[in-house]
Design an enzyme around this catalytic site. Structure first.
Site, PDB file in Angstrom:
ATOM      1  N   ARG A 292       0.825  -1.210   0.000  1.00  0.00           N
ATOM      2  CA  ARG A 292       0.000   0.000   0.000  1.00  0.00           C
ATOM      3  C   ARG A 292       0.855   1.255   0.000  1.00  0.00           C
ATOM      4  O   ARG A 292       0.529   2.249  -0.665  1.00  0.00           O
ATOM      5  CB  ARG A 292      -0.945  -0.028   1.204  1.00  0.00           C
ATOM      6  CG  ARG A 292      -2.096  -0.994   1.005  1.00  0.00           C
ATOM      7  CD  ARG A 292      -2.876  -1.274   2.265  1.00  0.00           C
ATOM      8  NE  ARG A 292      -3.993  -2.167   1.957  1.00  0.00           N
ATOM      9  CZ  ARG A 292      -4.732  -2.797   2.860  1.00  0.00           C
ATOM     10  NH1 ARG A 292      -4.455  -2.634   4.152  1.00  0.00           N
ATOM     11  NH2 ARG A 292      -5.718  -3.583   2.488  1.00  0.00           N
ATOM     12  N   TYR A 436      -6.479  -1.117  -6.303  1.00  0.00           N
ATOM     13  CA  TYR A 436      -5.746  -2.314  -5.875  1.00  0.00           C
ATOM     14  C   TYR A 436      -4.966  -2.085  -4.581  1.00  0.00           C
ATOM     15  O   TYR A 436      -4.749  -0.979  -4.162  1.00  0.00           O
ATOM     16  CB  TYR A 436      -4.905  -2.906  -6.985  1.00  0.00           C
ATOM     17  CG  TYR A 436      -3.734  -2.167  -7.574  1.00  0.00           C
ATOM     18  CD1 TYR A 436      -3.019  -2.759  -8.598  1.00  0.00           C
ATOM     19  CD2 TYR A 436      -3.323  -0.909  -7.148  1.00  0.00           C
ATOM     20  CE1 TYR A 436      -1.923  -2.140  -9.176  1.00  0.00           C
ATOM     21  CE2 TYR A 436      -2.246  -0.282  -7.719  1.00  0.00           C
ATOM     22  CZ  TYR A 436      -1.545  -0.903  -8.729  1.00  0.00           C
ATOM     23  OH  TYR A 436      -0.468  -0.279  -9.304  1.00  0.00           O
ATOM     24  N   GLU A 437      -4.643  -3.208  -3.954  1.00  0.00           N
ATOM     25  CA  GLU A 437      -4.096  -3.236  -2.586  1.00  0.00           C
ATOM     26  C   GLU A 437      -5.049  -2.590  -1.591  1.00  0.00           C
ATOM     27  O   GLU A 437      -4.626  -2.031  -0.571  1.00  0.00           O
ATOM     28  CB  GLU A 437      -2.715  -2.562  -2.523  1.00  0.00           C
ATOM     29  CG  GLU A 437      -1.707  -3.098  -3.508  1.00  0.00           C
ATOM     30  CD  GLU A 437      -1.565  -4.609  -3.503  1.00  0.00           C
ATOM     31  OE1 GLU A 437      -1.887  -5.240  -2.489  1.00  0.00           O
ATOM     32  OE2 GLU A 437      -1.153  -5.175  -4.533  1.00  0.00           O
ATOM     33  N   GLY A 438      -6.327  -2.680  -1.875  1.00  0.00           N
ATOM     34  CA  GLY A 438      -7.348  -2.140  -0.970  1.00  0.00           C
ATOM     35  C   GLY A 438      -7.879  -0.821  -1.472  1.00  0.00           C
ATOM     36  O   GLY A 438      -7.125   0.147  -1.618  1.00  0.00           O
ATOM     37  N   GLN A 443      -9.266   1.615   2.941  1.00  0.00           N
ATOM     38  CA  GLN A 443      -8.260   2.400   3.674  1.00  0.00           C
ATOM     39  C   GLN A 443      -8.922   3.228   4.770  1.00  0.00           C
ATOM     40  O   GLN A 443      -8.368   3.398   5.859  1.00  0.00           O
ATOM     41  CB  GLN A 443      -7.498   3.316   2.707  1.00  0.00           C
ATOM     42  CG  GLN A 443      -6.838   2.610   1.541  1.00  0.00           C
ATOM     43  CD  GLN A 443      -6.070   1.370   1.933  1.00  0.00           C
ATOM     44  OE1 GLN A 443      -5.196   1.395   2.805  1.00  0.00           O
ATOM     45  NE2 GLN A 443      -6.392   0.261   1.287  1.00  0.00           N
TER      46      GLN A 443
END
Length: 574
Positions: A292, A436-438, A443
């Site tokens: 992230r 992507y990656e959350g 977040q």
């Protein structure tokens, strides 16, 4: 010669003023490597020089080679044939250039062939690389995978895998997502089965895997037959063989140079990394937090590239007898783009610094157990700050990059919509960063806990105690906005009429906290530069109105949407 480090005055400003001395001492352990490795620093000044030299090499590769090749990489992309992915020749050449310069083991200890660079310097490198070509994700993946192996694997596994990753001989990927398990990784179903000899084999499908063609993959799999949810998952090291089939390359909106693969594992042999049943709760979470931060750096790099395109075009485009850059509607956009970009960079480097201190103190306490009691409180503090700042910077930087890229096309007008210009590529590339990656929404879920538990207030108090003698009026504006934030947060925490009220307003509360953090960071930057004082003044001029707008809505809307959303969009069919 083009160099994406030396032509960026803001990065150079931060490198001059970043507080890295403690990080250097933790990372270098009193410079013990100086006697063992020719290029290891002998003191703090030597480490600073080493960082500058390494980043300059990357900056030159980016400016001279990668950026000019990026449009062709975007147009052509990689290819898949006979279960093998062939990277675009320009992408492969860039990887070879970085490997030849010994950059692929950027953060890994020198004993395994790495450079032992701190996270803060990695964030700068990742930003520079993303400015050149946002689809060049292999470098960051290599660090994420190698660092995870270095932190959690056995010594035998480290000796087996890390030198090959550091040399660039092997590429890597993190293999997490499945068709029915995107953000909800607890739903992972790829099976890991242990045979009678104790060896593990993987069976199932993974989807949306960046660089899934890499030789080494870290795979999240369900290892416990009766284990449900997170506790049934373990983490595995997989070395590419014929038992894994690349079923397809995804056709994507952006980052075309990066191969995104769908993978099928057919009794593929793998090694357990670390402890069973800790795959998600320990290893994947650590890996994803690193990733992230890397995506935040990628977003800042894209924003830098997009802003430069907009500024250059606005200076050359003549309308009504003047460059459009001189028209108030345009120079306002450019100024706000630049301020938002520099805000994102300050937040990125502060987050990276906290991560470096967290990791450095953890490693130091393990190596010096006799001193563990002296640093435990400090270690906990930086773990909390890293846990707060990482989702915060991922949310802010990626949303900022999307807005800057959007405005870049607007400044170009119709030409920005055409593929002959880089503006539309930056716009497409930026879009994935807040997914992507959350996603940004996830977040916010990660950041609201530190906001409600007092961690945000703790760091705001620390920032408030620093000296800002150059702009007392700006400091007072921040303090007034802080009072509004504190009142609003207390109201949301104690609201009784709906149990989802705090969750519903989480994004607004996190954005308020982010505004305050960035205001202090820019004010602190102003201690070193009159220009930065003006950047802070522009950001802080609008910040209170955003804080007040969020407060007005939270205090006045009385949960209207929560009460009526089902009447508007209909109830979910279960």
């Amino acid at each position: 010669m083009e160099n994406f480090l030396t032509d960026n005055e803001d990065i150079l400003f931060h490198m001059e003023h970043l507080d890295l001395d403690r990080i250097i001492h933790l990372k270098e352990e009193n410079f013990k490597d100086a006697k063992l490795f020719a290029h290891a620093p002998a003191d703090t000044a030597d480490a600073h020089d080493s960082y500058r030299m390494v980043l300059s090499i990357i900056g030159e590769i980016c400016g001279e080679y990668m950026a000019p090749a990026a449009p062709a990489v975007d147009q052509e992309g990689p290819t898949l044939a006979n279960n093998q992915v062939t990277l675009n020749p320009a992408t492969q050449k860039a990887l070879d250039m970085l490997a030849k310069a010994d950059m692929m083991g950027f953060c890994i200890p020198r004993q395994y062939g790495g450079l032992n660079m701190p996270c803060t310097i990695l964030s700068i490198a990742a930003e520079i690389l993303a400015r050149a070509d946002a689809s060049f994700l292999n470098f960051g993946l290599q660090q994420d995978i190698a660092e995870t192996i270095n932190k959690f694997a056995s010594e035998e596994q480290k000796k087996t895998y890390l030198p090959k990753l550091c040399s660039g001989e092997w590429g890597s990927s993190m293999i997490l997502t499945e068709p029915d398990a995107g953000s909800d990784l607890q739903a992972v179903n790829l099976k890991a089965v242990q045979d009678s000899s104790g060896k593990w084999n993987l069976n199932g499908v993974k989807r949306f895997i960046t660089n899934g063609c890499g030789t080494i993959g870290l795979v999240l799999a369900r290892s416990e037959e009766k284990g449900k949810g997170a506790r049934g998952l373990s983490f595995f090291i997989y070395k590419r063989d014929e038992k894994m089939i690349i079923r397809r390359l995804e056709h994507k909106l952006g980052i075309h140079g990066s191969p995104t693969c769908e993978l099928q594992f057919n009794h593929a042999p793998a090694e357990l990394l670390g402890e069973r049943q800790r795959g998600l709760t320990k290893y994947t979470l650590w890996l994803m937090n690193n990733a992230r931060l890397g995506v935040a750096a990628q977003a800042v790099g894209i924003a830098e590239a997009a802003y430069r395109e907009a500024d250059l075009y606005a200076a050359k485009r003549i309308q009504f007898g003047v460059p459009v850059r001189d028209l108030p509607p345009v120079f306002e956009m450019l100024t706000e783009m630049r301020v938002a970009l520099e805000a994102g960079r300050s937040l990125l480097y502060e987050t990276s610094r906290f991560v470096d201190l967290k990791e450095g103190l953890e490693e130091y306490s393990e190596a010096h157990p006799e001193e563990k009691g002296d640093i435990i409180d400090e270690k906990k503090k930086y773990a909390k700050l890293a846990g707060f700042f990482t989702p915060m910077v991922k949310a802010y930087a990626t949303e900022m990059a999307n807005k800057v890229a959007y405005d870049t096309i607007q400044i170009h007008g119709g030409t920005g919509y055409m593929k002959e210009f880089n503006a539309e590529r930056h716009y497409r590339d930026a879009r994935i960063t807040n997914i992507y990656e959350g996603t940004t929404q996830l977040q916010v879920v990660a950041a609201i806990g530190p906001v409600t538990s007092g961690i945000a207030q703790m760091i705001l108090d620390e920032y408030d105690q620093e000296t800002y003698s150059h702009s007392p009026e700006l400091l007072e504006k921040i303090r007034e906005a802080r009072k509004i934030f504190d009142e609003t947060l207390e109201y949301a925490k104690t609201y009784k009429d709906h149990d989802q009220f705090l969750t519903y307003h989480s994004r607004r509360l996190v954005e308020m906290a982010t505004d305050l953090v960035i205001s202090y960071l820019l004010l602190r930057d102003g201690n070193h530069s009159e220009r930065k004082q003006k950047v802070a003044a522009i950001f802080i001029a609008k910040m209170p109105s955003r804080i007040r707008a969020n407060q007005d809505f939270i205090l006045s809307e009385k949960g209207i949407l929560l009460k009526h959303y089902e009447a508007v969009i209909g109830k979910t069919n279960k």
